[in-house]
Write an enzyme that holds these catalytic residues in place. Structure first.
Site, PDB file in Angstrom:
ATOM      1  N   GLU A 135      -1.290  -0.218   1.094  1.00  7.16           N
ATOM      2  CA  GLU A 135      -0.928   0.877   1.998  1.00  7.16           C
ATOM      3  C   GLU A 135      -1.454   2.227   1.521  1.00  7.16           C
ATOM      4  O   GLU A 135      -1.915   3.027   2.323  1.00  7.16           O
ATOM      5  CB  GLU A 135       0.594   0.962   2.173  1.00  7.16           C
ATOM      6  CG  GLU A 135       1.190  -0.147   3.003  1.00  7.16           C
ATOM      7  CD  GLU A 135       0.915  -0.008   4.494  1.00  7.16           C
ATOM      8  OE1 GLU A 135       0.145   0.875   4.923  1.00  7.16           O
ATOM      9  OE2 GLU A 135       1.484  -0.812   5.251  1.00  7.16           O
TER      10      GLU A 135
ATOM     11  N   ASP B 163       2.410   7.699   9.010  1.00  6.40           N
ATOM     12  CA  ASP B 163       3.064   6.977   7.924  1.00  6.40           C
ATOM     13  C   ASP B 163       2.940   7.800   6.647  1.00  6.40           C
ATOM     14  O   ASP B 163       1.904   8.429   6.405  1.00  6.40           O
ATOM     15  CB  ASP B 163       2.424   5.605   7.739  1.00  6.40           C
ATOM     16  CG  ASP B 163       2.500   4.763   9.005  1.00  6.40           C
ATOM     17  OD1 ASP B 163       3.504   4.881   9.731  1.00  6.40           O
ATOM     18  OD2 ASP B 163       1.559   3.994   9.262  1.00  6.40           O
TER      19      ASP B 163
END
Length: 140
Positions: free
Chosen positions: A51, A69
């Site tokens: 990520e 995010d």
């Protein structure tokens, strides 16, 4: 002279503002210290690697719904944290900026909440992390 001092202060403060980059073992140890079950650490380190490349300060590009995010686990601002000036369900009850600091406590607590409500598949990178993973035993 004032400009010089301002630049010096900025140079000193910049590393603190920039967040930090961990490695697999330092993340595993910090998460263990925060009470994360050891049998989950290989999965969390895999998610963080894919990520954010273990970077605490990353804000991802806009998603198709306009959300972003945040942080080492790339936690979404529509559901989990409050971004400035945008609607959020804010299930973790914190500012998204709290997910971008050197202290990963907020990120870990919020990620655990995501896991408890949505499971590992809440992370789009889960397919990289759902099979065999290298042991984190050498980190301890």
């Amino acid at each position: 002279m004032k400009a010089f001092f301002a630049l010096v202060l900025l140079a000193i403060a910049a590393p603190a503002l920039a967040g930090r980059t961990l490695d697999r073992c330092s993340l595993a140890r910090e998460m263990a210290d925060l009470g994360v079950p050891r049998d989950q650490l290989d999965k969390w380190t895999c998610i963080a690697q894919h990520e954010s490349d273990y970077r605490t300060w990353v804000v991802g590009p806009a998603n198709s719904d306009g959300s972003n995010d945040y942080g080492i686990f790339q936690i979404n601002d529509l559901y989990w944290c409050q971004a400035d000036g945008r609607f959020s369900y804010n299930e973790c009850g914190l500012s998204c900026n709290a997910l971008l600091t050197d202290d990963i406590t907020n990120s870990v607590r919020c990620a655990q909440k995501v896991l408890s409500q949505q499971g590992w598949s809440a992370w789009a990178v889960w397919h990289y992390c759902s099979g065999w993973l290298p042991s984190i035993d050498e980190c301890f």
